[in-house]
Write a protein that holds these residues in place. Structure first.
Motif, PDB file in Angstrom:
ATOM      1  N   ALA A 221     -32.634  99.756  12.555  1.00  0.00           N
ATOM      2  CA  ALA A 221     -33.438 100.716  13.344  1.00  0.00           C
ATOM      3  C   ALA A 221     -32.191 101.275  14.219  1.00  0.00           C
ATOM      4  O   ALA A 221     -32.371 102.360  15.085  1.00  0.00           O
ATOM      5  CB  ALA A 221     -34.332 100.170  14.386  1.00  0.00           C
ATOM      6  N   GLU A 246     -35.505 102.435  17.828  1.00  0.00           N
ATOM      7  CA  GLU A 246     -36.835 103.268  17.991  1.00  0.00           C
ATOM      8  C   GLU A 246     -37.751 102.876  18.798  1.00  0.00           C
ATOM      9  O   GLU A 246     -38.878 103.477  18.832  1.00  0.00           O
ATOM     10  CB  GLU A 246     -37.182 103.027  16.281  1.00  0.00           C
ATOM     11  CG  GLU A 246     -36.297 103.744  15.333  1.00  0.00           C
ATOM     12  CD  GLU A 246     -36.797 103.648  13.896  1.00  0.00           C
ATOM     13  OE1 GLU A 246     -36.863 104.793  13.086  1.00  0.00           O
ATOM     14  OE2 GLU A 246     -37.491 102.745  13.588  1.00  0.00           O
ATOM     15  N   LYS A 291     -37.904 107.503  18.920  1.00  0.00           N
ATOM     16  CA  LYS A 291     -38.938 107.116  17.951  1.00  0.00           C
ATOM     17  C   LYS A 291     -38.949 107.570  16.688  1.00  0.00           C
ATOM     18  O   LYS A 291     -38.558 109.166  16.578  1.00  0.00           O
ATOM     19  CB  LYS A 291     -40.289 107.340  18.780  1.00  0.00           C
ATOM     20  CG  LYS A 291     -40.571 106.869  20.055  1.00  0.00           C
ATOM     21  CD  LYS A 291     -41.834 106.991  20.571  1.00  0.00           C
ATOM     22  CE  LYS A 291     -42.035 106.248  21.787  1.00  0.00           C
ATOM     23  NZ  LYS A 291     -43.208 106.462  22.578  1.00  0.00           N
ATOM     24  N   LYS A 292     -38.982 106.732  15.679  1.00  0.00           N
ATOM     25  CA  LYS A 292     -39.141 107.093  14.190  1.00  0.00           C
ATOM     26  C   LYS A 292     -37.938 107.851  13.775  1.00  0.00           C
ATOM     27  O   LYS A 292     -37.906 108.956  12.928  1.00  0.00           O
ATOM     28  CB  LYS A 292     -40.257 107.800  13.942  1.00  0.00           C
ATOM     29  CG  LYS A 292     -41.383 106.674  14.100  1.00  0.00           C
ATOM     30  CD  LYS A 292     -42.881 107.182  13.572  1.00  0.00           C
ATOM     31  CE  LYS A 292     -43.966 106.394  13.647  1.00  0.00           C
ATOM     32  NZ  LYS A 292     -45.079 106.892  13.396  1.00  0.00           N
ATOM     33  N   TRP A 293     -36.661 107.754  14.360  1.00  0.00           N
ATOM     34  CA  TRP A 293     -35.535 108.777  14.273  1.00  0.00           C
ATOM     35  C   TRP A 293     -34.998 108.627  12.494  1.00  0.00           C
ATOM     36  O   TRP A 293     -34.538 109.731  11.963  1.00  0.00           O
ATOM     37  CB  TRP A 293     -34.341 108.595  14.977  1.00  0.00           C
ATOM     38  CG  TRP A 293     -33.549 107.169  14.537  1.00  0.00           C
ATOM     39  CD1 TRP A 293     -33.811 106.027  15.396  1.00  0.00           C
ATOM     40  CD2 TRP A 293     -32.693 106.726  13.926  1.00  0.00           C
ATOM     41  NE1 TRP A 293     -32.744 105.018  14.952  1.00  0.00           N
ATOM     42  CE2 TRP A 293     -32.220 105.589  13.912  1.00  0.00           C
ATOM     43  CE3 TRP A 293     -31.881 107.669  12.859  1.00  0.00           C
ATOM     44  CZ2 TRP A 293     -31.227 104.980  12.987  1.00  0.00           C
ATOM     45  CZ3 TRP A 293     -30.815 107.132  12.105  1.00  0.00           C
ATOM     46  CH2 TRP A 293     -30.704 105.615  12.121  1.00  0.00           C
TER      47      TRP A 293
END
Length: 308
Positions: A221, A246, A291-293
């Motif tokens: 992440a 994330e 977040k959720k890159w």
């Protein structure tokens, strides 16, 4: 690490070409590229999918120049970053003059992932050399059976058992690579060993330390952005880098109690970057949550990922 040298002088005309190193994640592709180039051009760790970009490593020989394309491991992607990484590997197959299909000999026999990669390699226009890595971990006497099992995966012009970690077999591999390259001029000038800018290598050295010092969900992440890299008074290079994760929980793990883990990441990365630059470095590290890159195209582009 001393640069590898070809044990045989080629008296014919100069040879050059692009050689894609293809295989499942964590079979040792980056270790091999670093070994053949003679210096670190790609980070390594025991975590799968360490390599995210296509990295060129240039091997200079008296009568040849080999441009190695270190690629992300071919896997089933679970997010946009994974799909882009797969496109990078597939593009390298299309561009290559020769393919090194690398497998993990310590597994003793091919798995479904090897079969999947072999099918991709078979569709490439270039010929392929089967490179069976980690043979130093294969018990004595089992080598021939391991080699025969992997040779069943396809039609290869040569097979080379090696250990990228120790260097065993890599001189023979270099010789075979040169044999299979077309005549042509060098693509890069002497002294150039990679196409990676210093900012990219600095970011990768930071991520390498995160991979070494964390586990579970944190390594995959992580993304690193070099926001500033400038000379400062006193002869030091100031580098401000942001490590993206994330989730807040991942941020806490990466910082560690009292900031100890982040300090360890900075200390290890700074040594590597100072060796790269040949100058002292002040490394200013920050951790932020995005977040959720890995599933957002804009975030991927901001971190230097290009869609092939």
């Amino acid at each position: 690490m001393a640069p590898a040298t070809s044990p045989r002088e080629h008296e014919q005309e100069f040879r050059s070409g692009f050689v894609a190193v293809i295989g499942r994640p964590n079979v040792g592709k980056s270790t091999l590229v670093n070994r053949l180039v003679g210096r670190t051009v790609a980070i390594v760790s025991d975590k799968a999918q360490t390599t995210r970009h296509r990295i060129m490593g240039v091997v200079h020989l008296p009568a040849a120049q080999i441009v190695l394309l270190d690629t992300p491991g071919i896997h089933r992607p679970r997010h946009l970053l994974g799909r882009w990484m797969l496109q990078v590997a597939e593009r390298s197959l299309k561009d290559a003059d020769l393919v090194l299909f690398m497998v993990d000999g310590s597994s003793r026999r091919p798995g479904p992932g090897d079969t999947h990669v072999a099918q991709r390699v078979a569709s490439a226009r270039a010929r392929a050399v089967l490179v069976i890595n980690k043979m130093d971990l294969v018990p004595p006497g089992e080598g021939p059976a391991v080699t025969a099992a992997y040779e069943e995966l396809g039609d290869f012009v040569d097979t080379v058992p090696i250990s990228a970690r120790t260097g065993a077999g890599t001189d023979r591999l270099l010789e075979l690579i040169v044999d299979h390259l077309p005549p042509g001029p060098p693509y890069f000038p002497p002294g150039m060993h990679t196409d990676q800018p210093e900012r990219v290598l600095a970011a990768e050295f930071i991520r390498e330390q995160v991979l070494h010092l964390t586990r579970d969900e944190v390594p995959h992440a992580v993304g690193v952005d070099i926001e500033e890299m400038t000379p400062r008074s006193g002869g030091k290079v100031y580098i401000r880098a942001v490590i993206y994760v994330e989730r807040e929980s991942q941020k806490g793990i990466l910082i560690g109690q009292g900031g100890n883990l982040l300090k360890a990441v900075g200390s290890g990365a700074r040594e590597r970057i100072e060796t790269l630059l040949g100058e002292p470095v002040y490394l200013d590290l920050w951790v932020k949550v995005s977040k959720k890159w890995r599933d957002r195209a804009g975030s991927l582009r901001a971190l230097g990922f290009r869609q092939e």
